[in-house]
Scaffold this motif. Structure first.
Motif, PDB file in Angstrom:
ATOM      1  N   SER A  56       0.423  -0.997  -0.082  1.00 36.44           N
ATOM      2  CA  SER A  56      -0.128   0.316  -0.105  1.00 36.44           C
ATOM      3  C   SER A  56       1.173   1.367   0.258  1.00 36.44           C
ATOM      4  O   SER A  56       2.163   1.499   0.538  1.00 36.44           O
TER       5      SER A  56
ATOM      6  N   ARG B 188      -4.316   6.448   0.785  1.00 37.89           N
ATOM      7  CA  ARG B 188      -4.155   4.906   0.764  1.00 37.89           C
ATOM      8  C   ARG B 188      -4.183   4.620  -0.650  1.00 37.89           C
ATOM      9  O   ARG B 188      -5.594   4.910  -1.419  1.00 37.89           O
TER      10      ARG B 188
ATOM     11  N   ASN C 203      -9.058   5.393   4.195  1.00 40.32           N
ATOM     12  CA  ASN C 203      -8.261   4.677   3.923  1.00 40.32           C
ATOM     13  C   ASN C 203      -8.274   6.002   3.357  1.00 40.32           C
ATOM     14  O   ASN C 203      -7.840   6.091   2.040  1.00 40.32           O
TER      15      ASN C 203
ATOM     16  N   GLN D 269       0.596   5.559   0.477  1.00 40.02           N
ATOM     17  CA  GLN D 269      -0.090   6.834   2.077  1.00 40.02           C
ATOM     18  C   GLN D 269       0.244   7.968   1.707  1.00 40.02           C
ATOM     19  O   GLN D 269       1.685   8.428   1.056  1.00 40.02           O
TER      20      GLN D 269
END
Length: 788
Positions: free
Chosen positions: A32, A235, A232, A34
């Motif tokens: 993931s 993200r 989220n 960010q």
């Protein structure tokens, strides 16, 4: 060739690791990302379990996607707890990888459906052999891990270990056993969508390329952002082939740059050696002019002669290649000894077919470099003059001497680049060793206490903490002791931290900040000065108001120019209101070379972590105090396994492994390059003097002084060397710009390194020119005039 082969073996082990899985090219690790307000996005992060579960169930590009959560545990072996690494995975983990157990089977779907219902385990081959003596009858039997019985259903293959981002766990357990395996924050955060505790590995469907998978997963990430905006927001997702994750993805570019740098320098050494051999072959060709002229006069084609001379060069190179492989085999052991603590055991330093092909390719490449130019020059001599020459004295030509001069200039330039690289790394290592990390390094001992593996509750763990600290502090060799959840230079849990007055539901208003939980006495034990406020005390517990100590870098980032005491901070997805009670000096946290890193310290009682580290400041050598400290700790809980026992000095040395290895390797190759360049310069100058014997004799017969002859020869040689130094300095400056981020405290132009290496090279080159010049000064004019 041997040096190049050795470095290629190391590069192969780091970047070209063969994975023990089926069709590794289609296995993808999913990370993931960010968004980071005011800076570049954060990449290659873990995912939350809930997000990973959605990716597993909703993607349309993978034939299978498995979630993986790493944790720790304690294996009961005859009543003794042995710490082990545990990997929670989905039931089809081994099927996705295409890995068949050596014995037994992998998991089945029913074992991954109901939480806590099917306690089964697959053992790693290493654990099976070490703890169970490779007993095949272990299949079907129960073993105890962290006070939970598990039935052994399979044994992983022998080569299935240290598999890139999949790590090297000792056991694999179905992810539905998470409640029995996870402890501390991992257990608390398992069903928290914002907590990054999971990794994902998947196999692409047939016909699906990585860019297509990226696009599809980004669409899915946007959907999850919209559906769960609080957790989220900001993200995203990023993928990387599993085969490229054997190096941490965020550090891959640095590793690549380091590998390229060492490969370039050792390649320069090969080029210098080739130039030396080319000079020798030019001299030999000058002695064979009569033979070659006769061959040409008798009808031999120029191409035939070039092939013959290249074949002679190829025999030299192939012999060198064979000896180079032997050299590489021998130097592998030396390479291991050069690295503090040795090379990681996962690195495959074997001389496989790729290494042998590389050595053979280098031999062919070297043949072209050192044999082609002499062959071309030798195949077109002046036939008439060569046939008239009835002596065996080399005739030579000014043109050939000019080519030798160019080779000398090239050698000097290349050796200077190698020397500058070595000098920069030596200077960088010296700078790194002088960096003050900001805490005690000489008298500090670290011992890992895996209380989570023993299923300690918080009250039980806090009592253990008190007992350990009191008893260890009572030892005569101990000055102070404390406990924290992470050791130095090991990273830490990061959470999104907000100052007062911002919207805490929007992650972009906060900053991901590393957190360290510690007991009272931590700052004094680590010798970290408090600039303002107070340290934690025993009253900072779960029943009191939350407090924290921040470092000066956090204050400078969050409240520049303001007093931090009494201000408050908040955390994403938490209702905590945390008051700042102290400001600590900024210390090195992740690496010695890092910029000032904001940190938040909070009381361990308010943020319980089951797996902790005992910090002990001793009054003398911490290694001498270790037996007493170890026995004191084990007397409190004889079943507790102690692991990761280090001194802080050892951790500091480990953090300098890269700079140390770079300085050693580049220093060795730089020295070798210098010696080769000196030999080449000496050889050309000695040949030049022999060619000019008659000229020198005539000059001296006409009244030239020996000092004049000496100056003439030296000026000739040093002019070539000087030209090489100028070119080398220019190229070295370009190299410095490229590798600057590998160095500590080194600017774009490091005067000490450039000046020292240039000076060393000039001195060595001077002597390489002086010895032949001195011989020329002693030429007897009568003998020289009878030379013909």
């Amino acid at each position: 060739i041997g040096a190049n082969t050795t470095i290629f073996t190391l590069v192969k082990a780091v970047f070209l690791q063969a994975l023990p899985v089926k069709d590794a090219d289609t296995l993808i690790e999913v990370f993931s990302t960010q968004e980071n307000r005011g800076g570049p996005p954060l990449l290659y992060l873990g995912s939350s379990y809930l997000n990973a579960k959605d990716y597993r169930e909703m993607n349309d590009v993978f034939s299978g996607l498995s979630i993986q959560i790493g944790s720790g545990g304690a294996l009961d072996v005859s009543g003794k707890a042995v710490p082990i690494g545990v990997s929670l995975v989905n039931w089809d983990f081994f099927d996705i990888l295409g890995v068949r157990p050596e014995l037994g089977r992998s998991f089945v779907a029913d074992e991954d459906k109901t939480p806590g219902a099917r306690p089964v385990v697959v053992l790693s081959n290493g654990l099976w052999k070490k703890q169970f003596g490779a007993d095949p009858n272990i299949l079907g039997k129960n073993i105890k891990i962290s006070n939970q019985d598990y039935a052994v259903v399979g044994i992983a293959p022998q080569n299935f270990h240290d598999v890139a981002a999949l790590g090297n766990p000792d056991v694999w357990i179905p992810i539905m056993m998470h409640d029995q395996v996870l402890t501390g924050l991992q257990k608390t955060w398992f069903n928290l969508r914002s907590a990054r505790i999971a990794n994902m590995v998947g196999r692409l469907k047939p016909g699906v390329a990585l860019p297509q998978a990226d696009a599809s997963l980004r669409t899915l990430a946007q959907h999850l952002q919209q559906e769960y905006p609080t957790d989220n927001r900001g993200r995203g997702v990023i993928t990387m082939p599993l085969s490229q994750t054997n190096v941490p993805p965020n550090q891959r570019s640095t590793f690549q740059l380091a590998g390229l740098l060492v490969s370039v320098v050792v390649g320069l050494v090969l080029l210098i050696a080739c130039a030396n051999v080319a000079n020798l072959l030019l001299t030999r060709a000058a002695q064979r002019q009569r033979e070659i002229a006769i061959r040409l006069s008798m009808g031999a084609s120029r191409g035939r002669l070039i092939r013959q001379l290249l074949t002679e060069g190829l025999l030299i190179a192939l012999t060198a290649g064979a000896l180079g492989v032997v050299f590489a085999y021998w130097t592998r052991g030396i390479l291991v000894k050069l690295v503090p603590g040795g090379l990681p055991p996962a690195l495959d330093m074997s001389l496989d077919s790729r290494v042998l092909l590389y050595a053979f390719g280098l031999a062919l490449f070297a043949t072209v470099l050192f044999a082609l130019m002499p062959a071309v020059q030798a195949s077109k001599p002046d036939r008439i003059s060569a046939l008239r020459d009835r002596t065996n004295a080399p005739t030579g030509s000014g043109k050939w001497y000019g080519m030798r001069g160019i080779l000398v200039m090239t050698q000097v330039a290349l050796s200077l680049i190698a020397l500058v690289g070595a000098g920069l790394f030596v200077h960088s290592l010296k700078n790194a060793q002088q960096i003050d990390p900001g805490f005690e390094t000489r008298r500090e001992l670290l011992i890992g206490l895996p209380l989570g593996a023993q299923r300690y509750t918080q009250p039980h763990a806090e009592q253990f903490h008190r007992d350990v600290i009191e008893r260890v502090k009572a030892l005569p060799m101990v000055e102070s002791a404390a406990i924290a959840d992470v050791p130095p230079f090991a990273g830490a849990l990061s959470r999104t931290v907000f100052p007062d007055g911002v919207d805490t539901s929007d992650p972009s208003n906060g900053k991901l900040t590393p957190l360290i939980a510690a007991t009272p006495g931590y700052f004094s034990t680590m010798s970290i000065p408090l600039l303002e406020g107070r340290e934690f005390d025993d009253h900072d517990d779960a029943n009191s108001a939350m407090v924290a100590v921040v470092n000066q870098a956090f204050v400078d980032r969050t409240w520049p120019g303001q007093d931090a005491l009494g201000k408050h901070i908040h955390f994403l997805q938490e209702t905590w209101d945390v008051a700042i009670v102290g400001v600590a000096k900024t210390v090195k946290f992740g690496t010695l070379g890092e910029a000032p890193q904001p940190l938040v310290y909070y009381p361990l009682k308010q943020h319980f972590s089951p797996n902790v580290v005992l910090f002990t400041k001793t009054k003398g050598d911490p290694s001498a105090a270790l037996p007493s400290i170890r026995s004191t700790v084990q007397a409190i809980d004889t079943s507790l396994p102690l692991r990761n026992v280090f001194t802080v000095k050892q951790r500091l040395d480990q953090s300098l492994t890269g700079p140390v290895l770079g300085a050693e390797l580049l220093g060795a190759f730089g020295t070798l390059a210098l010696l080769l360049a000196a030999l080449g310069t000496y050889g050309v100058m000695a040949y030049s003097v022999s060619q000019r014997t008659q000229e020198i004799g005539i000059r001296m017969a006409l009244g030239a002084q020996p000092s004049t002859v000496l100056g003439l020869i030296l000026a000739n040689g040093m002019s070539m060397v000087g030209a090489g130094v100028v070119v080398g300095l220019g190229l070295a400056m370009i190299l410095t710009r490229t590798m600057n981020r590998l160095l500590f405290g080194i600017g774009i132009f490091d005067l000490p390194a450039f000046a020292a290496t240039s000076g060393i090279l000039l001195v060595v080159a001077f002597f390489a020119c002086y010895l032949p010049a001195r011989r020329a000064m002693r030429v007897d004019p009568l003998i020289a005039l009878r030379y013909e």
